[in-house]
Design a protein around this motif. Structure first.
Motif, PDB file in Angstrom:
ATOM      1  N   ASN A  14      54.084  18.968  18.884  1.00 31.34           N
ATOM      2  CA  ASN A  14      55.186  19.916  18.707  1.00 31.34           C
ATOM      3  C   ASN A  14      56.149  19.799  19.880  1.00 31.34           C
ATOM      4  O   ASN A  14      55.969  18.960  20.763  1.00 31.34           O
ATOM      5  CB  ASN A  14      54.667  21.350  18.519  1.00 31.34           C
ATOM      6  N   GLN A  26      49.571  20.111  16.944  1.00 31.83           N
ATOM      7  CA  GLN A  26      49.473  21.196  15.977  1.00 31.83           C
ATOM      8  C   GLN A  26      48.975  20.616  14.653  1.00 31.83           C
ATOM      9  O   GLN A  26      49.439  19.574  14.214  1.00 31.83           O
ATOM     10  CB  GLN A  26      50.834  21.860  15.780  1.00 31.83           C
ATOM     11  N   SER A  36      51.214  24.920   8.741  1.00 32.23           N
ATOM     12  CA  SER A  36      50.346  25.068   9.900  1.00 32.23           C
ATOM     13  C   SER A  36      49.017  25.706   9.511  1.00 32.23           C
ATOM     14  O   SER A  36      48.981  26.671   8.750  1.00 32.23           O
ATOM     15  CB  SER A  36      51.028  25.931  10.970  1.00 32.23           C
ATOM     16  N   SER A  51      54.618  27.968  10.592  1.00 28.86           N
ATOM     17  CA  SER A  51      55.227  26.687  10.920  1.00 28.86           C
ATOM     18  C   SER A  51      55.038  25.723   9.761  1.00 28.86           C
ATOM     19  O   SER A  51      53.974  25.668   9.151  1.00 28.86           O
ATOM     20  CB  SER A  51      54.571  26.133  12.190  1.00 28.86           C
ATOM     21  N   ILE A  93      56.061  21.545   8.368  1.00 24.29           N
ATOM     22  CA  ILE A  93      56.546  20.218   8.729  1.00 24.29           C
ATOM     23  C   ILE A  93      56.933  19.484   7.454  1.00 24.29           C
ATOM     24  O   ILE A  93      56.272  19.629   6.423  1.00 24.29           O
ATOM     25  CB  ILE A  93      55.501  19.416   9.539  1.00 24.29           C
ATOM     26  N   GLN A 143      60.005  19.775  12.047  1.00 27.34           N
ATOM     27  CA  GLN A 143      59.120  20.945  12.067  1.00 27.34           C
ATOM     28  C   GLN A 143      59.976  22.196  12.171  1.00 27.34           C
ATOM     29  O   GLN A 143      60.888  22.267  12.997  1.00 27.34           O
ATOM     30  CB  GLN A 143      58.180  20.897  13.273  1.00 27.34           C
ATOM     31  N   LYS A 147      59.724  26.443  12.544  1.00 33.69           N
ATOM     32  CA  LYS A 147      58.844  27.558  12.885  1.00 33.69           C
ATOM     33  C   LYS A 147      59.697  28.813  12.969  1.00 33.69           C
ATOM     34  O   LYS A 147      60.770  28.805  13.591  1.00 33.69           O
ATOM     35  CB  LYS A 147      58.145  27.297  14.217  1.00 33.69           C
ATOM     36  N   VAL A 195      62.182  21.119  15.477  1.00 31.63           N
ATOM     37  CA  VAL A 195      61.649  20.024  16.290  1.00 31.63           C
ATOM     38  C   VAL A 195      61.614  18.782  15.410  1.00 31.63           C
ATOM     39  O   VAL A 195      61.175  18.842  14.257  1.00 31.63           O
ATOM     40  CB  VAL A 195      60.229  20.351  16.811  1.00 31.63           C
ATOM     41  N   LYS A 250      63.642  18.780  20.533  1.00 31.33           N
ATOM     42  CA  LYS A 250      64.157  19.998  19.893  1.00 31.33           C
ATOM     43  C   LYS A 250      65.619  19.780  19.530  1.00 31.33           C
ATOM     44  O   LYS A 250      66.295  18.929  20.106  1.00 31.33           O
ATOM     45  CB  LYS A 250      64.007  21.184  20.841  1.00 31.33           C
TER      46      LYS A 250
END
Length: 163
Positions: free
Chosen positions: A81, A87, A115, A121, A123, A136, A138, A144, A160
């Protein structure tokens, strides 16, 4: 006794699955500046990794398609992450292609993951001959990304949106 043995075996299989996907990622060193992709040169202090794409393809090939009735996947994959931690995500196969294009380009695969830690979260990632690309999201945090960092597609940068 049977229930205890079954619980023990289930726990070991679950732990083994998590451990294996952590090994897909290896921290990487800075790449020669001549090999860095132009759109990545401005990122200060890049967080770099190498990923075993063949192993990732092997693990994700077992993922089922996400449907309205599918709650969780038993395919768990770890991704770094934006904080440099791994993660775990429960992975489903998905597609942005029509069935005809999906059949024409089977080497391009897309996935979505949730997640496993309940941290709101998700992805979204794809694997193609050009490598891995992911995003990703969240709740309450900035996006990200994981993308190829060098022209050889051997190093991947985790960054990020603000980077």
């Amino acid at each position: 006794m049977k229930n205890r043995l079954l619980s023990l075996v289930s726990s070991l299989v679950f732990a083994f699955s998590f451990g294996q996907t952590d090994q897909l990622w290896t921290p990487s060193k800075i790449v020669s500046s001549t090999n860095i992709k132009a759109n990545k040169k401005t990122i200060a202090n890049p967080n770099l990794y190498q990923v075993d794409l063949n192993a990732l393809k092997e693990v994700t090939s077992k993922a089922q398609k996400k449907t309205k009735t599918t709650a969780k996947s038993n395919i768990i994959v770890s991704f770094p992450n934006g904080d440099g931690e791994m993660q775990n995500f429960s992975i489903f196969k998905t597609s942005n292609f029509s069935p005809e294009l999906e059949a024409k380009y089977p080497e391009i695969t897309s996935y979505v993951g949730e997640s496993t830690s309940g941290k709101s979260s998700k992805i979204y990632f794809s694997i193609s001959p050009l490598g891995l690309s992911s995003m990703q999201l969240k709740l309450g945090k900035e996006a990200v990304y994981i993308e190829s960092y060098d022209t050889n597609n051997t190093s991947y940068i985790v960054y990020k949106k603000s980077d």
